[in-house]
Write an enzyme that holds these catalytic residues in place. Structure first.
Site, mmCIF file in Angstrom:
data_model
loop_
_atom_site.group_PDB
_atom_site.id
_atom_site.type_symbol
_atom_site.label_atom_id
_atom_site.label_comp_id
_atom_site.label_asym_id
_atom_site.label_seq_id
_atom_site.Cartn_x
_atom_site.Cartn_y
_atom_site.Cartn_z
ATOM 1 N N ARG A 20 29.086 12.681 17.691
ATOM 2 C CA ARG A 20 29.187 14.116 17.960
ATOM 3 C C ARG A 20 28.149 14.904 17.167
ATOM 4 N NH1 ARG A 20 35.749 13.576 18.035
ATOM 5 N NH2 ARG A 20 35.886 13.110 20.282
ATOM 6 N N PHE B 254 29.743 15.400 27.151
ATOM 7 C CA PHE B 254 29.865 14.037 26.613
ATOM 8 C C PHE B 254 30.138 14.016 25.117
ATOM 9 C CE2 PHE B 254 24.937 13.363 27.078
ATOM 10 C CZ PHE B 254 24.693 14.320 26.125
ATOM 11 N N GLU B 255 30.477 12.821 24.627
ATOM 12 C CA GLU B 255 30.989 12.605 23.261
ATOM 13 C C GLU B 255 32.247 13.434 23.011
ATOM 14 O OE1 GLU B 255 29.864 10.192 21.976
ATOM 15 O OE2 GLU B 255 27.682 10.047 21.988
ATOM 16 N N GLY B 256 33.054 13.604 24.043
ATOM 17 C CA GLY B 256 34.256 14.432 23.960
ATOM 18 C C GLY B 256 33.943 15.836 24.436
ATOM 19 N N LEU C 34 32.544 7.893 17.018
ATOM 20 C CA LEU C 34 32.369 9.144 17.756
ATOM 21 C C LEU C 34 32.147 10.343 16.843
ATOM 22 C CD1 LEU C 34 34.876 8.797 20.722
ATOM 23 C CD2 LEU C 34 32.381 8.782 20.804
#
Length: 379
Positions: free
Chosen positions: A243, A362-364, A239
């Site tokens: 990111r 998304f991606e956190g 991740l």
């Protein structure tokens, strides 16, 4: 306007130029039709794969491009400036190759990695669940060892390329707690694996995002990547890179919005002057340009840290936070520059604004990025 890029080698400059040519020839003419009709861009990913653009940050010995992240992210940005949906899918594919490359055995890599990096197969990342998004340790999809195999049951959510990908990096529970999650490389045609209808999204229409359903799906035990219980370590290590990919996509979107706004401001006149010559509008464009340049600098800083092998987790979160917030602000301001026309589908800025929103999620989510940053400061 062309971005004045600082690239480390002549090869990198040629690569970005090639990307621009392909993006202008293959992506730009198709984006409006496919996004309006939500139709899949058949052949586009094969073309990018043949050009080597799906595997840039991986070593040449495995079929990759041997490029640093500093270069790879600028390629992603160029793709995103023409078609954000495609750039997101390329970023996700790179993310999906990471677990095998970083944690797979030599035998596993020799068996699967060349096809994954050669562009003949497209991958997807399957971590989130309906009740386990940011809280990945709460996932419930189970993989039960049965002889030499694993039998998988449960539901996954928010899968980019769901139902279309050739392989899925699945994170499923094999034990209790945060140490009870494992990573699996699941073929897209696995019996017992099915997909929901594509989500009806605000943007990124051309590539489906779906749920996945595992109904006692059986996969071979040699498709587990890493050791049992290592899944969250694998997921989170991937991740950080993911990111950065989304940060680059966000900057590409913001750059496209800025370019469209500047062009329109040169053409539109009010009170006998081009609107760019009105100080109020000119200052708005200046702030947009500053936001784009600053966001690009943050992702390049993180990428250079990654390339030299130093810790970059916090910088990846900073880049994702800064770049995606900037994209939301810049695309919103671009709509404002266009006035009423910006609110119509006659111009692309309304699409840029819709697409920018998901980059903050998304991606956190960006709230999670602030949590990551604050925890790093506390340490």
């Amino acid at each position: 306007m062309p971005v004045d890029r600082l690239l480390p080698t002549e090869e990198a400059r040629d690569l970005v130029k090639l990307t621009q040519e392909i993006a202008d020839r293959v992506l730009a003419p198709k984006v409006d039709e496919h996004e309006k009709t939500a139709t899949y861009p058949d052949g586009v990913f094969a073309t990018l794969g043949e050009a080597g653009l799906l595997s840039l940050p991986y070593p040449e010995e495995w079929g990759g491009g041997g490029q640093g992240y500093e270069v790879y992210l600028q390629v992603l940005e160029e793709l995103a400036a023409r078609w954000a949906t495609v750039a997101v899918a390329v970023s996700v594919h790179g993310l999906a190759c990471h677990p095998l490359f970083a944690f797979g055995t030599e035998e596993q890599k020799q068996r699967w990695l060349p096809d994954m990096l050669g562009g003949s197969t497209i991958g997807a990342y399957s971590l989130s669940e309906p009740q386990a998004g940011s809280d990945a340790a709460a996932l419930t999809c189970k993989a039960v060892p049965t002889g030499d195999d694993y039998v998988i049951s449960g539901e996954k959510a928010w899968i980019t390329h769901g139902g279309m990908a050739d392989f899925y990096n699945l994170f499923a529970r094999t034990g209790e707690g945060s140490k009870g999650v494992s990573c699996f490389l699941v073929p897209g045609d696995t019996e017992g694996l099915s997909f929901g209808a594509p989500e009806d999204k605000m943007g990124l229409h051309a590539v489906p995002t779906t749920a996945a359903y595992y109904d006692k799906a059986r996969i071979s035990g040699d498709r587990r990547i890493g050791t049992e219980g290592q899944g969250l370590q694998i997921a989170f290590s991937a991740l950080d890179s993911g990111r950065l990919g989304i940060a680059a996509v966000a900057v590409g979107l913001a750059q496209a919005a800025l370019d469209a706004a500047v062009e329109y401001a040169h053409e539109r006149t009010t009170f006998g002057r081009k609107i760019i010559d009105h100080q109020g509008l000119g200052f708005l464009l200046a702030d947009m340009a500053a936001a784009v340049d600053s966001a690009r600098a943050t992702y390049l800083d993180a990428a250079r840290r990654r390339d030299v092998g130093v810790t970059y987790s916090r910088q990846a979160s900073v880049a994702k936070l800064v770049a995606t917030d900037a994209a939301m602000k810049v695309t919103t301001d671009a709509v404002q520059v266009f006035g009423g026309y910006g609110y119509t589908r006659d111009f692309p800025v309304e699409r840029y604004m819709r697409e920018a929103k998901i980059t903050q999620i998304f991606e956190g989510t960006n709230q999670i990025q602030r949590l990551v940053i604050s925890r790093s400061l506390a340490r």
